[in-house]
Scaffold this motif. Sequence first.
Motif, short mmCIF file in Angstrom:
data_model
loop_
_atom_site.label_atom_id
_atom_site.label_comp_id
_atom_site.label_asym_id
_atom_site.label_seq_id
_atom_site.Cartn_x
_atom_site.Cartn_y
_atom_site.Cartn_z
N ILE A 141 0.84 -1.21 0.00
CA ILE A 141 0.00 0.00 0.00
C ILE A 141 0.86 1.25 0.00
CG2 ILE A 141 -1.62 1.35 1.39
CD1 ILE A 141 -2.88 -1.41 2.21
N ARG A 142 1.88 1.26 0.85
CA ARG A 142 2.73 2.45 0.94
C ARG A 142 3.55 2.66 -0.33
NH1 ARG A 142 7.81 3.48 1.51
NH2 ARG A 142 8.45 1.40 2.19
N MET A 187 3.83 8.01 5.33
CA MET A 187 2.77 7.08 5.75
C MET A 187 2.49 7.26 7.24
SD MET A 187 0.77 4.53 4.81
CE MET A 187 0.86 2.82 4.36
N ALA A 188 3.53 7.44 8.01
CA ALA A 188 3.36 7.64 9.45
C ALA A 188 2.53 8.89 9.73
CB ALA A 188 4.73 7.74 10.13
N ALA A 189 2.81 9.96 9.02
CA ALA A 189 2.05 11.20 9.21
C ALA A 189 0.58 11.01 8.85
CB ALA A 189 2.66 12.33 8.37
N ILE A 190 0.30 10.28 7.79
CA ILE A 190 -1.08 10.01 7.39
C ILE A 190 -1.81 9.20 8.45
CG2 ILE A 190 -2.48 8.66 5.75
CD1 ILE A 190 -0.30 9.49 3.62
N THR A 214 6.78 2.68 13.70
CA THR A 214 5.56 1.87 13.70
C THR A 214 5.25 1.39 12.29
OG1 THR A 214 4.67 3.04 15.62
CG2 THR A 214 3.08 1.91 14.20
N VAL A 215 5.40 2.25 11.31
CA VAL A 215 5.19 1.85 9.91
C VAL A 215 6.17 0.74 9.54
CG1 VAL A 215 5.24 2.60 7.50
CG2 VAL A 215 4.23 4.08 9.24
N SER A 216 7.41 0.87 9.97
CA SER A 216 8.41 -0.16 9.71
C SER A 216 7.97 -1.50 10.30
CB SER A 216 9.76 0.27 10.29
OG SER A 216 10.73 -0.74 10.10
N LYS A 217 7.44 -1.48 11.50
CA LYS A 217 6.96 -2.71 12.15
C LYS A 217 5.77 -3.30 11.39
CE LYS A 217 8.62 -1.34 16.68
NZ LYS A 217 8.26 -0.83 17.99
N SER A 233 5.44 -7.34 12.24
CA SER A 233 5.57 -7.54 13.68
C SER A 233 4.55 -6.74 14.49
CB SER A 233 6.99 -7.21 14.14
OG SER A 233 7.30 -5.86 13.90
N LEU A 234 3.76 -5.91 13.81
CA LEU A 234 2.73 -5.11 14.46
C LEU A 234 1.60 -4.89 13.46
CD1 LEU A 234 2.04 -3.39 17.02
CD2 LEU A 234 3.09 -1.45 15.83
N GLU A 235 0.37 -4.87 13.94
CA GLU A 235 -0.79 -4.63 13.09
C GLU A 235 -1.35 -3.23 13.36
OE1 GLU A 235 -2.18 -6.70 10.79
OE2 GLU A 235 -0.51 -8.07 11.14
N PRO A 236 -1.75 -2.52 12.32
CA PRO A 236 -2.37 -1.21 12.53
C PRO A 236 -3.77 -1.34 13.12
CG PRO A 236 -2.32 -1.77 10.19
CD PRO A 236 -1.60 -2.86 10.91
N SER A 237 -4.20 -0.30 13.82
CA SER A 237 -5.55 -0.27 14.38
C SER A 237 -6.57 0.04 13.28
CB SER A 237 -5.64 0.79 15.48
OG SER A 237 -5.59 2.09 14.89
#
Length: 82
Positions: free
Chosen positions: A7-8, A19-22, A29-32, A37-41
């Motif tokens: 997507i990015r 992407m982080a700012a958006i 966090t975007v890297s994760k 290793s991490l899911e977005p809310s």
Amino acid sequence: MTPLLFIRSQVLKITQTQMAAIAGVGQSTVSKWERGSLEPSRDELARIRAEARRRRIKWRDEWFFVSPPSAPVLSNETEAAA
């Protein structure tokens, strides 16, 4: 390629920092997300979707959850010209 990396880099064609700012998160966090290793809310996903629509990119929610498609992503303007 993970869905968020697709997507990015292929849909929005932006940096991790953009992407982080958006999404309202930090670049790390975007890297994760991109490493899986991490899911977005839900709220973060909604902000990403809203930005794609603001840019008039034809959006598919399935991109959040499935392997990236092999075909290129076309904007609404590109599709209209075809």
